[in-house]
Design an enzyme around this catalytic site. Sequence first.
Site, PDB file in Angstrom:
ATOM      1  N   ASP A  66       0.829  -1.203   0.000  1.00 41.46           N
ATOM      2  CA  ASP A  66       0.000   0.000   0.000  1.00 41.46           C
ATOM      3  C   ASP A  66       0.865   1.255   0.000  1.00 41.46           C
ATOM      4  O   ASP A  66       2.085   1.179   0.138  1.00 41.46           O
ATOM      5  CB  ASP A  66      -0.975  -0.013   1.192  1.00 41.46           C
ATOM      6  CG  ASP A  66      -0.303  -0.452   2.506  1.00 41.46           C
ATOM      7  OD1 ASP A  66       0.935  -0.379   2.596  1.00 41.46           O
ATOM      8  OD2 ASP A  66      -1.024  -0.853   3.430  1.00 41.46           O
ATOM      9  N   ASP A 135      -7.864  -2.303  14.185  1.00 36.77           N
ATOM     10  CA  ASP A 135      -9.256  -2.477  13.734  1.00 36.77           C
ATOM     11  C   ASP A 135      -9.418  -3.684  12.811  1.00 36.77           C
ATOM     12  O   ASP A 135     -10.447  -3.851  12.174  1.00 36.77           O
ATOM     13  CB  ASP A 135      -9.747  -1.194  13.035  1.00 36.77           C
ATOM     14  CG  ASP A 135      -8.930  -0.838  11.794  1.00 36.77           C
ATOM     15  OD1 ASP A 135      -7.982  -1.592  11.443  1.00 36.77           O
ATOM     16  OD2 ASP A 135      -9.244   0.198  11.159  1.00 36.77           O
ATOM     17  N   HIS A 137      -7.601  -4.324  10.083  1.00 39.26           N
ATOM     18  CA  HIS A 137      -7.267  -4.152   8.657  1.00 39.26           C
ATOM     19  C   HIS A 137      -6.005  -4.919   8.281  1.00 39.26           C
ATOM     20  O   HIS A 137      -5.134  -5.154   9.110  1.00 39.26           O
ATOM     21  CB  HIS A 137      -7.165  -2.670   8.269  1.00 39.26           C
ATOM     22  CG  HIS A 137      -5.996  -1.913   8.802  1.00 39.26           C
ATOM     23  ND1 HIS A 137      -6.082  -0.633   9.293  1.00 39.26           N
ATOM     24  CD2 HIS A 137      -4.683  -2.245   8.903  1.00 39.26           C
ATOM     25  CE1 HIS A 137      -4.888  -0.229   9.672  1.00 39.26           C
ATOM     26  NE2 HIS A 137      -4.016  -1.183   9.450  1.00 39.26           N
ATOM     27  N   GLU A 142      -9.710  -1.272   5.304  1.00 33.71           N
ATOM     28  CA  GLU A 142     -10.372  -0.941   6.560  1.00 33.71           C
ATOM     29  C   GLU A 142     -11.659  -1.763   6.707  1.00 33.71           C
ATOM     30  O   GLU A 142     -12.134  -2.359   5.736  1.00 33.71           O
ATOM     31  CB  GLU A 142     -10.705   0.559   6.589  1.00 33.71           C
ATOM     32  CG  GLU A 142      -9.471   1.476   6.526  1.00 33.71           C
ATOM     33  CD  GLU A 142      -8.663   1.521   7.836  1.00 33.71           C
ATOM     34  OE1 GLU A 142      -8.648   0.509   8.575  1.00 33.71           O
ATOM     35  OE2 GLU A 142      -8.042   2.553   8.113  1.00 33.71           O
TER      36      GLU A 142
HETATM   37  P1  PGA Z   1       1.920  -1.660  12.739  1.00 32.33           P
HETATM   38  O1  PGA Z   1       0.710  -1.528  11.718  1.00 32.33           O
HETATM   39  O2  PGA Z   1       2.766  -2.773  12.179  1.00 32.33           O
HETATM   40  O3  PGA Z   1       2.643  -0.340  12.682  1.00 32.33           O
HETATM   41  O4  PGA Z   1       1.349  -1.986  14.049  1.00 32.33           O
HETATM   42  C1  PGA Z   1       0.109  -2.682  11.218  1.00 32.33           C
HETATM   43  C2  PGA Z   1      -0.956  -2.291  10.216  1.00 32.33           C
HETATM   44  O5  PGA Z   1      -1.534  -1.204  10.338  1.00 32.33           O
HETATM   45  O6  PGA Z   1      -1.222  -3.087   9.307  1.00 32.33           O
END
Ligand code: PGA
Length: 259
Positions: A66, A135, A137, A142
Amino acid sequence: MEIIILPTPADVARTAADAIEDQVRRGPCVLGLATGSTPLGTYRQLIERHRSGGLSFAQAQAFLLDEYVGLPGSHAQSYHSVIRDEFTASVDFGPGAVHGLDGMAADPESEAERYEARISAAGGVDIQILGIGTDGHVGFNEPMSSLGSRTRIKTLTRQTREDNARFFGDPAEVPEHVLTQGLGTIREARHLLLLAMGEAKAEAIAAAVEGPVAARCPASALQLHPHVSVLVDEAAASRLEHRDYYMDTFGRKPAWQGL
Ligand code: PGA
């Protein structure tokens, strides 16, 4: 899904690096890379193995999951910069072997289509590293993302913008939109490695692994994939109902089987 509960974040990083090293040593391959804090330990392991263990990425290609919309590739927080600084510039990928989405594309829809075509032309992703948001994702899909979604533009939730504010000087600077591989795109990778560490991820991991397959927890879509390794530390595993079963099966896994 195979759930592997490991004592510490360092064990998660080492186990994920083992799986990637295995893939890379087998010959030309396509890696799916994630950004965020979660895979950093894995990337450090791989850099170390490149420097002292002769692990070469010269035959590998990589695709990012992404990218923020509106950040030029030169911005320190663009995923283009982050992956280069945290991983790819420290190993020996060939020129043009690391692919990302262009967050400044004038036409994000064409950019998304172009990206899908590039992944297909490369033969698809062999092994995909994934983190998980609080959340649920994966990538930036999302909650309520279509389980069959393809690469496209998404609007970040307030929660995700708050979670990612730590990387930006001012929380208001966190972009509102992103381009992300879709859940349908991610599910086409041949092997998924979902990593999570820390108590903050425990609820999302429980929903992803033991909850129903539902758009409200996008990571639950991975239950439909035939080859997912979920690597979690004790804290991220703390809400799993069937913890003992996962520990027991992994403890008795034949060594020849690998991940
Ligand atoms: P993080 O984020 O590795 O910084 O905890 C994970 C994500 O948002 O997929």
